[in-house]
Write a protein that holds these residues in place. Structure first.
Motif, mmCIF file in Angstrom:
data_model
loop_
_atom_site.group_PDB
_atom_site.id
_atom_site.type_symbol
_atom_site.label_atom_id
_atom_site.label_comp_id
_atom_site.label_asym_id
_atom_site.label_seq_id
_atom_site.Cartn_x
_atom_site.Cartn_y
_atom_site.Cartn_z
ATOM 1 N N VAL A 106 -12.916 49.418 26.435
ATOM 2 C CA VAL A 106 -11.374 50.441 26.208
ATOM 3 C C VAL A 106 -10.250 50.196 26.514
ATOM 4 O O VAL A 106 -9.300 50.190 25.808
ATOM 5 N N VAL A 107 -10.559 49.261 27.553
ATOM 6 C CA VAL A 107 -8.587 49.042 27.964
ATOM 7 C C VAL A 107 -8.207 47.781 26.951
ATOM 8 O O VAL A 107 -6.984 48.218 26.910
ATOM 9 N N LEU A 108 -9.041 47.054 26.354
ATOM 10 C CA LEU A 108 -8.951 46.548 25.430
ATOM 11 C C LEU A 108 -7.890 46.528 24.165
ATOM 12 O O LEU A 108 -7.234 46.913 23.928
ATOM 13 N N GLY A 109 -8.868 47.979 23.544
ATOM 14 C CA GLY A 109 -8.442 49.001 22.427
ATOM 15 C C GLY A 109 -7.469 49.605 22.975
ATOM 16 O O GLY A 109 -6.319 50.008 21.523
ATOM 17 N N ILE A 478 -7.549 47.920 15.697
ATOM 18 C CA ILE A 478 -8.100 48.723 16.992
ATOM 19 C C ILE A 478 -9.286 48.320 17.002
ATOM 20 O O ILE A 478 -10.236 48.602 18.332
ATOM 21 N N THR A 479 -10.612 48.704 15.598
ATOM 22 C CA THR A 479 -11.833 48.776 16.288
ATOM 23 C C THR A 479 -12.495 47.543 16.635
ATOM 24 O O THR A 479 -13.076 46.665 17.245
ATOM 25 N N LEU A 480 -11.779 45.835 15.418
ATOM 26 C CA LEU A 480 -12.569 45.129 15.323
ATOM 27 C C LEU A 480 -12.093 43.791 16.706
ATOM 28 O O LEU A 480 -12.871 43.620 17.639
ATOM 29 N N VAL A 481 -10.874 44.193 16.922
ATOM 30 C CA VAL A 481 -10.703 43.083 18.255
ATOM 31 C C VAL A 481 -11.217 43.149 19.324
ATOM 32 O O VAL A 481 -11.617 42.165 19.714
ATOM 33 N N PRO A 482 -11.192 44.609 20.016
ATOM 34 C CA PRO A 482 -12.246 45.159 21.369
ATOM 35 C C PRO A 482 -13.435 44.118 21.826
ATOM 36 O O PRO A 482 -14.007 43.774 22.268
ATOM 37 N N LEU A 483 -14.048 44.468 20.346
ATOM 38 C CA LEU A 483 -15.503 44.783 20.270
ATOM 39 C C LEU A 483 -15.576 43.535 20.193
ATOM 40 O O LEU A 483 -16.521 42.733 20.781
ATOM 41 N N LEU A 484 -15.027 42.268 19.108
ATOM 42 C CA LEU A 484 -15.394 41.415 18.855
ATOM 43 C C LEU A 484 -14.993 40.060 20.309
ATOM 44 O O LEU A 484 -15.899 38.428 20.090
ATOM 45 N N LEU A 485 -13.843 40.225 20.792
ATOM 46 C CA LEU A 485 -13.453 39.758 21.864
ATOM 47 C C LEU A 485 -14.182 39.560 22.671
ATOM 48 O O LEU A 485 -14.543 39.198 23.770
ATOM 49 N N VAL A 486 -14.539 40.833 23.843
ATOM 50 C CA VAL A 486 -15.751 40.799 24.646
ATOM 51 C C VAL A 486 -17.145 40.807 24.140
ATOM 52 O O VAL A 486 -17.581 40.197 24.972
#
Length: 556
Positions: A106-109, A478-486
């Motif tokens: 959430v925060v990364l998003g 916004i969808t991919l960056v937080p999901l893949l990183l975390v």
């Protein structure tokens, strides 16, 4: 025959109902198990809004605003009631690590959203809608819309988040599935091995309380009362049965121990093993009530007089000669201690003579049908309290308007607290799952239908000739960056179980279709358990984040 003349109320009612019918049918269509779900109502509303604008039909703005906000209130309130009992418990023990990972998504998003805003100069009004669509979170859209209205934005600005939401939503659904697949293949996951490892860990840290039969061999305890044995009763281990001189008894605090007695103990594994070291050795055969005058039963706490009272104050042991060995609360078993406070809906395990158990049923209630009833006075009182809390202004230096929880945050916070409380006085906030689901779906259908109808006249222009395609690209980031990183950090650095991690990622997007996809990879319950653990916290963060973004960015 005179012409059909529909008033404003009739027109709005028909439009909302049509959006609901067509949207729900659209949401049922799926490709390989993936579909729009309840989001189909938004797209049906957009289509009807476009057609209505071309035909010159316009709906009463004040009426539509009321329906939209009431639907949102009903939706977030029922969510709060649903997650309230397990909200605080999910933040403890292993749930803490899962929630930290989900909160990081959430925060990364939010950080990626801010980066998009400053890099591409995307309007705030569209930005918060894109963010909500990219993470498939409809309550966030409602919160963003409400926050814009609170800072005095015009009608066009208030309608813009729904356009951003609509263009970003489709990839939001696909993106979470793509993230799971990339994570699986790049890290070379062995699904059966992951399921086996999770099940083994689950058995070691089970949420249910184990039991142990111990023979008393410690001569230092000979002649002591059970209440004098360190670690029993209020220290977390409860003796529920006792065999003394060949007879099976209900152990009480005044019961006197003797070498050779056998105790059936209930409590956490580590405490049971500690008591075994104190008392003696594990019994060769289990201590059972079969063929004896004793019995055990699970009794549901539904009596308002018992709810909210400590076990000690009910004096069940002294008055009826029974023992309460465990309390099941929202699927989690707790040791029964004297200071344990019973809550409405708790399931307590009672051991004792059959006639005494029947009398205890009368004290605690044990009317399961009460759990299937909706206490509407409690619902409406909760909504009143939620709206009042959401309207309280909180002055924050540097913000153009006072910070408010709003019509999305206020009812949510109140519902979580009331759901955790369960009941108070004449009011009950325990809601049957079927009723909760029905009210929740009805509320979100009303909200999405209105949002779609109001945005329909501008959607195609925005998508084809405006910035719609660029907005799709921003949503992908916004969808991919937080999901893949975390996902990769949790898997490669912290060693998360892959199946549990899939549940965390699906929960971080509050996306049921993603959970269904995760569950389809293995029959293990890992994904569902993780999803349920992070859902309450994430839902709250997803609702508050758009409001905070609106207030922060409007201050600049």
């Amino acid at each position: 025959m005179t012409g059909l003349n529909l008033g404003e109320v009739a027109q709005a009612t028909m439009a909302l109902a049509l959006a609901g019918v067509l949207g729900l049918l659209l949401g049922r269509l799926s490709i390989r198990g993936v579909g729009l779900g309840i989001g189909g109502v938004l797209f049906a509303g957009i289509a009807l809004g476009d057609v209505s604008a071309r035909l010159g039909l316009h709906f009463n703005a004040e009426m539509m605003e009321f329906v939209r906000e009431f639907g949102l209130i009903l939706f977030v309130f029922t969510i709060g009631i649903q997650v309230g009992p397990g909200f605080f418990g999910s933040l403890r023990r292993s749930g803490l690590q899962l929630n930290l990972a989900a909160a990081s998504v959430v925060v990364l998003g939010v950080l990626v959203t801010l980066a998009v805003h400053f890099a591409f100069d995307v309007p705030v009004q569209a930005l918060v809608g894109i963010m909500s669509g990219a993470v498939t979170n409809t309550p966030g859209l409602g919160a963003a819309t409400q926050a814009l209205a609170d800072v005095g934005a015009g009608a066009d600005a208030v309608a813009m988040p729904s356009l951003g939401y609509a263009v970003a939503y489709p990839f939001g659904i696909v993106g979470i599935l793509l993230s799971m697949l990339l994570l699986r293949f790049i890290t070379r996951v062995d699904i059966p091995a992951e399921a086996e490892a999770y099940d083994a860990q689950r058995r070691r840290g089970s949420g249910s309380l184990p039991s142990l039969d111990v023979v008393v061999e410690n001569r230092n305890l000979d002649g002591l009362r059970l209440a004098e044995v360190p670690g029993l009763f209020d220290a977390g281990v409860v003796p529920s049965r006792m065999r003394k001189d060949g007879a099976l008894l209900v152990p009480q605090r005044d019961s006197v121990l003797a070498c050779g007695d056998v105790l059936h103990l209930v409590g956490p594994t580590e405490k049971l093993q500690a008591m075994r070291l104190v008392l003696g050795s594990e019994a060769a055969a289990p201590l059972t009530t079969k063929g004896t005058d004793l019995a055990w039963a699970r009794v549901v706490v539904t009596d308002r007089h018992a709810s909210g009272h400590r076990l000690r104050s009910l004096r069940l042991e002294e008055s009826y000669g029974v023992s309460v060995s465990r309390i099941n609360r929202a699927g989690t078993e707790l040791p029964a201690q004297g200071d344990s406070t019973l809550e409405f809906g708790d399931i307590v395990t009672v051991v004792g003579p059959r006639d005494s158990i029947d009398r205890v049923r009368g004290i605690l209630g044990d009317e399961s049908r009460r759990l299937d009833e909706v206490d509407f006075p409690g619902v409406f009182l909760g909504i009143v309290l939620g709206v009042l809390l959401g309207s309280i202004p909180i002055a924050v230096p540097g913000l153009p308007a006072p910070l408010k929880l709003g019509l999305a945050g206020g009812p949510l916070v109140v519902a979580i607290l009331l759901g955790r409380l369960g009941s108070w006085g004449p009011f009950t906030w325990v809601m049957p799952p079927v009723a909760n689901h029905a009210l929740r779906e009805f509320g979100i259908i009303l909200f999405l239908a209105v949002v779609g109808l109001k945005a329909g006249d501008r959607f195609l222009d925005t998508l084809i000739t405006g910035d719609g395609l660029a907005w799709v690209g921003y949503g992908v980031m916004i969808t991919l960056v937080p999901l893949l990183l975390v996902g990769f950090v949790a898997r490669l650095v912290f060693g998360f179980n892959y199946l549990a991690l899939c549940g965390v990622l699906a929960g971080s997007m509050t996306d049921p279709p993603a959970l269904a996809f995760a569950n389809a990879q293995s029959p293990s319950a890992a994904a569902s358990v993780s999803y349920a653990a992070v859902y309450p916290l994430v839902m709250g963060l997803r609702i508050f984040a758009p409001q905070l973004l609106v207030l922060m960015l409007f201050a600049m």
